[in-house]
Design a protein around this motif. Structure first.
Motif, PDB file in Angstrom:
ATOM      1  N   PHE A   8      -4.879  14.410  14.993  1.00 28.97           N
ATOM      2  CA  PHE A   8      -3.922  14.370  16.085  1.00 28.97           C
ATOM      3  C   PHE A   8      -2.596  13.807  15.607  1.00 28.97           C
ATOM      4  CE2 PHE A   8      -8.164  13.528  17.937  1.00 28.97           C
ATOM      5  CZ  PHE A   8      -8.309  14.711  18.649  1.00 28.97           C
ATOM      6  N   SER A  10       0.890  12.482  16.972  1.00 27.46           N
ATOM      7  CA  SER A  10       1.512  12.052  18.213  1.00 27.46           C
ATOM      8  C   SER A  10       2.800  12.834  18.445  1.00 27.46           C
ATOM      9  CB  SER A  10       1.821  10.548  18.160  1.00 27.46           C
ATOM     10  OG  SER A  10       0.641   9.806  18.023  1.00 27.46           O
ATOM     11  N   ARG A  11       2.885  13.458  19.609  1.00 21.54           N
ATOM     12  CA  ARG A  11       4.054  14.264  19.954  1.00 21.54           C
ATOM     13  C   ARG A  11       5.163  13.399  20.524  1.00 21.54           C
ATOM     14  NH1 ARG A  11       8.063  16.471  21.247  1.00 21.54           N
ATOM     15  NH2 ARG A  11       8.381  18.618  21.964  1.00 21.54           N
ATOM     16  N   ILE A 156       3.345  17.877  28.073  1.00 25.14           N
ATOM     17  CA  ILE A 156       2.296  18.516  27.283  1.00 25.14           C
ATOM     18  C   ILE A 156       1.204  19.005  28.216  1.00 25.14           C
ATOM     19  CG2 ILE A 156       1.001  16.369  26.887  1.00 25.14           C
ATOM     20  CD1 ILE A 156       0.660  17.500  23.933  1.00 25.14           C
ATOM     21  N   ASP A 176       5.096  21.268  25.091  1.00 26.04           N
ATOM     22  CA  ASP A 176       4.109  21.516  24.043  1.00 26.04           C
ATOM     23  C   ASP A 176       2.808  21.980  24.683  1.00 26.04           C
ATOM     24  OD1 ASP A 176       2.968  21.685  21.573  1.00 26.04           O
ATOM     25  OD2 ASP A 176       3.223  19.581  21.037  1.00 26.04           O
ATOM     26  N   PRO A 178      -0.841  22.748  23.303  1.00 28.67           N
ATOM     27  CA  PRO A 178      -1.990  22.928  22.408  1.00 28.67           C
ATOM     28  C   PRO A 178      -3.048  23.816  23.081  1.00 28.67           C
ATOM     29  CG  PRO A 178      -1.458  20.604  22.708  1.00 28.67           C
ATOM     30  CD  PRO A 178      -0.687  21.353  23.725  1.00 28.67           C
ATOM     31  N   ILE A 181      -6.953  20.204  24.731  1.00 33.63           N
ATOM     32  CA  ILE A 181      -6.610  18.778  24.751  1.00 33.63           C
ATOM     33  C   ILE A 181      -7.859  17.978  25.089  1.00 33.63           C
ATOM     34  CG2 ILE A 181      -5.265  16.983  25.885  1.00 33.63           C
ATOM     35  CD1 ILE A 181      -3.099  19.006  26.415  1.00 33.63           C
ATOM     36  N   HIS A 186      -3.990  11.163  22.745  1.00 29.34           N
ATOM     37  CA  HIS A 186      -3.833  11.589  21.358  1.00 29.34           C
ATOM     38  C   HIS A 186      -2.417  12.063  21.061  1.00 29.34           C
ATOM     39  CE1 HIS A 186      -8.419  12.549  21.413  1.00 29.34           C
ATOM     40  NE2 HIS A 186      -8.195  11.282  21.122  1.00 29.34           N
ATOM     41  N   TYR A 187      -1.645  12.370  22.073  1.00 31.73           N
ATOM     42  CA  TYR A 187      -0.320  12.954  21.870  1.00 31.73           C
ATOM     43  C   TYR A 187       0.803  11.956  22.155  1.00 31.73           C
ATOM     44  CZ  TYR A 187      -3.104  17.120  21.548  1.00 31.73           C
ATOM     45  OH  TYR A 187      -4.045  18.040  21.150  1.00 31.73           O
ATOM     46  N   TYR A 188       0.445  10.696  22.384  1.00 32.96           N
ATOM     47  CA  TYR A 188       1.420   9.630  22.590  1.00 32.96           C
ATOM     48  C   TYR A 188       1.124   8.483  21.630  1.00 32.96           C
ATOM     49  CZ  TYR A 188       2.855  11.668  27.108  1.00 32.96           C
ATOM     50  OH  TYR A 188       3.335  12.491  28.098  1.00 32.96           O
TER      51      TYR A 188
END
Length: 446
Positions: A8, A10-11, A156, A176, A178, A181, A186-188
């Motif tokens: 992962f 992080s976005r 996201i 975004d 994906p 999810i 996981h994206y922060y």
């Protein structure tokens, strides 16, 4: 790189950072009189940033997921997405979840009616979509209230989640998407739970309370603030998180270098403690791309340059320009903070370092340091204790060396963090709010 980090990436740094990027994508709606509605609780920090950037009104839209593909709106109506199974055990939970929705509404906005979306451009914001059920219920409820244009905006979302809500919105905007999810966290980099008090503050209820007595050093006209900003710095801007209650007495510039995932909870805890003492906070990672815990010794000069640029940005591009500033640093960033304080004494009124690599500062900087400096060291680390005693002996500025009961240098224990927060707030109050320059050195052991 760890297994977690390899799977992962992080976005977003934080929900506020996501809100900043989302607001940029929605800039066509700036100044149109739009209404931004956020889903509690995670969507509120995102929506607040979006609303402020667009000059839009801000409120909440209440909805709650109760089972896979099933959610409630604030009237108690149940909505099912296309993927929801027909037979569901959600019916037995409906009453419990509806009671919780009513409780949230009473806590968050107890004295005013919800904003009316009829005839307006309405932008519905959350911190992300997984199944899409909660957003589906919110949009379905709002569609019945006849907005002029209904927009779903999220940082996201899974592709499947977006597919569930497209038919209900006039426009869907997502930064975004994906394919799948597992968890939004996981994206922060920073993904803390959003408390009821935080929601109340961001929706304006905190400012509706009776103001407390004026404090010495309080600066009028600085409003309550939560804002993510980018600091120009070479080719890679630094992310900064600014937060403050109304009319702060000073600003704590909190810097570290790398290891943001591990440091996030500790940094935000300390920042909250400082804000309760009347200080604004500005959190900056000087090495945001570094995944390990700290920067290298060879990078102190680079960190000092970035920190100097951060202080310049504070004075030219933030609402805190006229506030006295204190530096609060850890690890290798502490050495950079002391170098900057020695080179730019007019920029900082006080310095506090916790578990700092004070040995990397350099004797020349320590000896000409004039800024009052607090050093905090773990009492259970003999090597760190020796380094801090040696550094303290080279200083001629007002200084204090405090030993905090903690194992190692981690300061992850709640009691140790509370002591660090209290020591730092006391130091900043002494030298930022009521500045003085005692002639005698202050060296204390705790």
């Amino acid at each position: 790189m760890s297994r977690y980090q390899s799977r992962f990436q992080s976005r977003f740094q934080s929900r506020e950072h996501a809100g900043t990027e989302l607001a940029s994508a929605l800039r066509a709606y700036r100044g149109t009189g739009a209404l931004v509605l956020a889903l509690p609780c995670g969507g509120v920090p995102v929506g607040r940033v979006v609303a402020d950037a667009l000059g839009a009104d801000f409120d909440l839209v209440m909805a709650r997921r109760i089972a896979a593909g099933v959610a409630l709106d604030d009237t108690g109506k149940t909505w099912r997405t296309n993927e929801a199974d027909a037979p569901s055990a959600a019916g037995g939970l409906r009453g419990i979840h509806f009671d919780q929705l009513c409780r949230q509404r009473a806590v968050y906005t107890p004295v005013r009616k919800p904003a009316d979306p009829a005839g307006r451009v309405v932008i519905v914001v959350d911190d992300g979509l997984v199944s899409g059920a909660t957003m589906y219920a919110a949009l379905a409820r709002l569609r019945k209230r006849r907005p002029a244009r209904l927009i779903c905006a999220v940082p996201i979302a899974s592709r499947a989640g977006l597919d569930q809500v497209r038919a209900l919105a006039d426009e869907v905007l997502c930064l975004d998407t994906p394919d799948h999810i597992e968890s939004l966290a996981h994206y922060y980099c920073e993904f803390q739970l959003v408390s009821d008090d935080r929601v109340r503050a961001l929706t304006g209820m905190a400012s509706a309370q009776a103001p407390g007595p004026a404090r010495p050093g309080m600066v009028d006209s600085v409003p309550s603030l939560t804002q993510a900003m980018l600091i120009p710095c070479r080719t890679t801007p630094l992310r900064a998180m600014l937060e403050s209650a109304p009319n702060p007495v000073g600003v704590a510039v909190m810097v570290h270098a790398g290891g943001a995932q591990r440091r996030a909870a500790r940094s935000h805890y300390l920042a909250r403690k400082l804000r309760t003492r009347g200080f604004a906070t500005m959190l900056v990672d000087l090495q945001p791309d570094r995944r390990v815990d700290d920067a290298l010794a060879s990078e102190v000069d680079e960190l000092a340059e970035k920190l100097a640029q951060t202080l310049s940005f504070l004075r030219t591009s933030t609402p805190f320009a006229n506030l006295p500033a204190g530096l609060f640093s850890a690890g290798t960033a502490a050495a950079a903070a002391l170098r900057v304080a020695a080179d730019h004494p007019s920029q900082t009124g006080a310095v506090a370092c916790v578990a700092g690599r004070i040995d990397l500062t350099g004797s020349a900087f320590l000896q000409r340091l004039d800024t009052p400096t607090l050093l905090m060291c773990a009492s259970g680390n003999p090597q760190s204790t020796r380094l801090h005693h040696h550094a303290c002996a080279q200083m001629h500025c007002p200084r204090q060396l405090s030993f905090v009961k903690a194992s190692g240098c981690g300061f992850d224990d709640r009691h140790a963090l509370e002591e660090v927060a209290t020591l730092t707030a006391d130091w900043f109050e002494q030298y930022l709010v009521n500045p003085s320059r005692p002639s005698l050195d202050e060296v204390a052991a705790r």
